[in-house]
Design an enzyme around this catalytic site. Structure first.
Site, short mmCIF file in Angstrom:
data_model
loop_
_atom_site.label_atom_id
_atom_site.label_comp_id
_atom_site.label_asym_id
_atom_site.label_seq_id
_atom_site.Cartn_x
_atom_site.Cartn_y
_atom_site.Cartn_z
N HIS A 199 15.22 32.37 64.39
CA HIS A 199 15.16 33.75 63.92
C HIS A 199 13.75 34.09 63.43
O HIS A 199 13.20 35.14 63.77
CB HIS A 199 16.18 33.98 62.80
CG HIS A 199 16.05 35.30 62.12
ND1 HIS A 199 16.21 36.51 62.77
CD2 HIS A 199 15.73 35.61 60.82
CE1 HIS A 199 16.03 37.51 61.91
NE2 HIS A 199 15.72 36.99 60.73
N HIS A 250 20.03 32.37 60.19
CA HIS A 250 18.77 32.36 59.44
C HIS A 250 18.09 31.00 59.53
O HIS A 250 18.07 30.22 58.58
CB HIS A 250 19.02 32.76 57.99
CG HIS A 250 19.39 34.19 57.82
ND1 HIS A 250 20.69 34.61 57.64
CD2 HIS A 250 18.62 35.32 57.83
CE1 HIS A 250 20.72 35.93 57.53
NE2 HIS A 250 19.48 36.38 57.65
N ASP A 310 12.03 34.51 56.23
CA ASP A 310 13.32 33.96 55.80
C ASP A 310 13.27 32.45 55.59
O ASP A 310 14.31 31.79 55.57
CB ASP A 310 14.41 34.27 56.84
CG ASP A 310 15.07 35.63 56.62
OD1 ASP A 310 15.05 36.12 55.47
OD2 ASP A 310 15.59 36.21 57.59
N ASP A 324 12.74 42.34 62.18
CA ASP A 324 13.81 41.55 61.56
C ASP A 324 15.18 41.96 62.08
O ASP A 324 16.10 41.15 62.17
CB ASP A 324 13.74 41.73 60.04
CG ASP A 324 14.64 40.77 59.29
OD1 ASP A 324 15.02 39.71 59.84
OD2 ASP A 324 14.98 41.07 58.12
#
Length: 280
Positions: A20, A16, A57, A174
């Site tokens: 990403h 994360h 995120d 995602d």
């Protein structure tokens, strides 16, 4: 963008991180530009989608919502145990925009009505990445589309249709790692497994409930079984819905996903058999 990257990477997460976030934005861009999904969206919708994808995120702790809740972290107490991380990411995105020096805060140029629309869509998009809402999102999308078709209404004419489309895009983006070629997909898998194993060790050290499927992911047979189950139960049905809706426009993505599932099944069976043969 620099502030977003710095906030993403401050916790040095294996998965994360900014890589990403950028990958999810790129996937959202692909679905918007390369498929017929674009016909359901206006320019402001696309702007909200891409920025929320990039920031979905941002500031991630490298831990799950359950971990935050079980440790009664500052985030959990702030957001009352409800979509803890997702609410934080959405809030942080707008904080970073407001804290900008003004040269790059393009939201300042939006009218109040457009800003409200942008903010609503961006927040809804990020909240839809909460895995606890996965099955509800797919069910709502399918039922809404079926209802429109059976009622003789063109899907996409209602605001709720548009929201479901953008939510499905960002949620699929995602989770698009398993739909890459295997060499790329396996790298994303290794990254997220490192985070999961780190959380599992921390759960033991803190004496809180452990996440059982985060255990022993450094073992090939366990990792392969985990990915096989996750891909067949979560990922494949989701992309099947999207591909059916798009009249097979993402067949290449489906091919990558199906190959990866077969590869994880092969690894799972071969290494499980090897472990059994080695047992006394």
């Amino acid at each position: 963008c620099l502030a977003v990257r710095e906030k993403y990477n401050e916790n040095r997460n294996a998965f994360h991180n900014f890589d990403h976030g950028f990958a999810v934005m790129q996937a959202s861009f692909y679905f918007t530009v390369k498929t017929s999904l674009s016909k359901y969206l206006e320019s402001l919708d696309i702007l909200a989608l891409l920025l929320s994808a990039l920031c979905h995120d941002v500031g991630h702790t490298g831990r799950t919502n359950i971990f935050e809740i079980n440790t009664m972290s500052k985030l959990a107490t702030t957001y009352n145990d409800r979509s803890v991380l997702e609410q934080y990411h959405a809030s942080l995105m707008f904080q970073l925009l407001k804290e900008d020096d003004g040269n790059q805060n393009f939201l300042a140029n939006l009218s109040l009505s457009d800003l409200k629309i942008f903010r609503k869509h961006a927040i809804t998009n990020i909240l839809s990445t909460d895995m606890k809402d996965h099955f509800d999102l797919l069910k709502k999308f399918e039922s809404s589309y079926k209802e429109a078709v059976e009622g003789g209404v063109e899907f996409g004419t209602k605001e709720t249709h548009k929201e479901l489309v953008t939510q499905l895009i960002i949620h699929s983006s995602d989770l698009n790692g398993p739909a890459k070629t295997h060499d790329i997909a396996s790298q994303w898998t290794k990254r997220v497994h490192r985070e999961f194993m780190k959380q599992y060790s921390e759960e033991i050290a803190l004496g809180i409930p452990v996440t059982p499927y985060f255990k022993d992911l450094d073992k090939i047979e366990v990792a392969a079984k985990s990915e096989f189950q996750f891909n067949t139960i979560i990922i494949q049905p989701m992309f099947n819905i999207l591909n059916t809706f798009l009249n097979n426009e993402i067949s290449d993505i489906m091919e990558h996903l199906n190959r990866n599932i077969k590869e994880y099944e092969r690894l799972m069976k071969e290494n499980t058999k090897g472990s059994e043969d080695a047992s006394p």
